[in-house]
Design an enzyme around this catalytic site. Structure first.
Site, short mmCIF file in Angstrom:
data_model
loop_
_atom_site.label_atom_id
_atom_site.label_comp_id
_atom_site.label_asym_id
_atom_site.label_seq_id
_atom_site.Cartn_x
_atom_site.Cartn_y
_atom_site.Cartn_z
CD GLU A 1 -3.01 -0.49 2.75
OE1 GLU A 1 -4.31 -1.07 2.43
OE2 GLU A 1 -2.54 -0.02 3.42
CB CYS A 2 0.84 4.37 -0.06
SG CYS A 2 1.40 5.79 -0.19
N GLY A 3 3.68 3.59 0.32
CA GLY A 3 4.83 4.05 0.60
C GLY A 3 5.54 2.06 -0.08
#
Length: 435
Positions: free
Chosen positions: A324-326
């Site tokens: 997720e994201c990073g």
């Protein structure tokens, strides 16, 4: 029903987080079992709440969560003496879609739960006019219970008297007045506060906030103002995407919603932490999950973490990996830092991202999955939130989902997949019924 309060403000930057942390610690020091909550999609504040009062804090989100999930998360307060929730942004700030003004706002949550609002007002640069601001906030939400105000950044005793006169005329209780102090701030970076684990002396800082509040705030009046109504009937917390989940947890990967982890554990899943920054390969598990965080601040160390990358690649040969994201960025081919240096990432996806050309991506997301991701089949609809400053340079893999913002507009951050590896820029909050 457990009595509660909502600590909110007219806008961000008024000092409500330091008030919140000081209040949590002061009440806990007085022997109360305090249950903290955070209104809206915040990845950082709940860890500070836990540090302040020793109890896990959960997000309550009236936009992304249905009534059953809201009730299930609210039920985590069982055994507490009092609930203290921290608002996000300004009290009434929420989704601005036609017919949905204020959806997801702190005011909507407070009204639903019956929690009176304590409004933290930065009174610097004004005197009696602060009462007009507070009066407007108290009157704007007709069904919203209002406990009173805490005056922050008071310049002098004379300044305090003038502001109190205005509040008295407006009929608004003043629950405290905090003198201006430059040291009552928490360090920040581009996504907001630094993480709790990175604060150099967090416990001492929170103890200082508590002592400051005890000196200048009427704690007994605040505690007496707490009220509650019947929360939504509890449904189920989110179910786990696998039985054994290897979860990256360190300064680069830490943004996991507490209600998700609580639901996974309650259903019997085992969450096994490991640290990519310590070059630890993922432990044996059914799924590797890389949450969001700050990989851009540690890109060199991640690029040099050969054991982590090799172990992740071996796992992905036969079992799923999700980021997720990073975590999604760390699964890609490369990450370009703010100085323009490219760092090799895991290479399990083709994604290349850059912080050299910063652009904020912020807001709620609805995703209709085109392909499956761990725990959710193709066609599932998910609610989440996106907040990052990276720019996509390349994304050659197929899109994982059709993603829209809170107003229904398509966004280009679709996520992607390759084999058993999936990634999204949005942080998952909950599955939703298709609209």
């Amino acid at each position: 029903m457990i009595p509660g309060l909502m600590i909110s403000a007219p806008a961000s930057g008024t000092g409500k987080t330091t008030v919140m942390l000081g209040l949590l610690r002061a009440l806990a020091d007085d022997g109360a079992t305090v249950q903290p909550f955070k209104s809206g999609p915040d990845y950082i504040d709940p860890a500070f709440h836990r540090a302040a009062c020793g109890r896990e804090s959960f997000n309550l989100d009236t936009w992304a969560m249905g009534p059953g999930l809201l009730g299930a998360v609210a039920a985590q307060a069982a055994g507490a003496d009092v609930i203290v929730a921290e608002g996000s942004m300004g009290l009434y700030d929420g989704v601005a879609r036609a017919g949905q003004a204020g959806r997801g706002s702190s005011a909507e949550l407070a009204a639903m739960m019956g929690w009176p609002v304590v409004l933290v007002i930065d009174v610097s640069g004004q005197a009696q006019s602060a009462a007009a601001v507070a009066m407007g906030f108290a009157a704007y939400g007709r069904d919203l219970p209002f406990a009173g105000v805490i005056l922050n950044r008071v310049a002098s005793p004379r300044h305090e008297r003038l502001v109190r006169l205005g509040m008295e005329r407006a009929g608004l209780p003043v629950l405290g007045a905090l003198p201006r102090r430059g040291d009552l701030t928490l360090p920040e970076r581009h996504l907001g506060l630094v993480q709790a684990v990175e604060h150099p002396d967090l416990d001492a800082a929170i103890a200082g906030y508590a002592a400051f509040l005890r000196e200048h705030v009427d704690l007994a009046a605040i505690r007496a103002a707490a009220r509650s109504s019947a929360p939504p009937v509890p449904g189920a917390l989110p179910t786990p995407p696998a039985q054994r989940i290897a979860m990256a947890q360190d300064a680069a990967f830490s943004f996991a919603y507490p209600h998700l982890l609580a639901g996974w554990r309650a259903a019997g899943a085992e969450i096994i932490p490991f640290s990519p920054l310590a070059d630890q390969p993922p432990p044996d598990a059914d799924l590797v999950w890389l949450p969001g965080g700050y990989p851009e601040l540690h890109a060199g160390r991640l690029a040099a973490a050969a054991r982590f990358r090799a172990g992740l690649a071996r796992h992905a040969e036969t079992r799923p990996v999700h980021g997720e994201c990073g975590g999604y960025m760390a699964l890609g081919q490369g990450l370009i830092d703010a100085g323009g240096t490219r760092h090799q990432m895991a290479g399990l996806l083709g994604l290349v991202t850059s912080y050299e050309r910063r652009r904020m991506h912020l807001g709620y997301r609805r995703a209709a999955l085109i392909a499956p991701m761990p725990g959710h089949a193709a066609g599932a609809h998910l609610a989440g939130h996106e907040f990052h400053y990276s720019t996509i340079i390349d994304q050659p893999d197929p899109p994982l989902a059709r993603v829209t913002d809170a107003e229904g507009a398509m966004v280009p951050e679709t996520g992607s997949y390759r084999g058993s590896v999936t990634g999204t820029f949005f942080h998952l909050i909950a599955p939703v019924t298709a609209a």
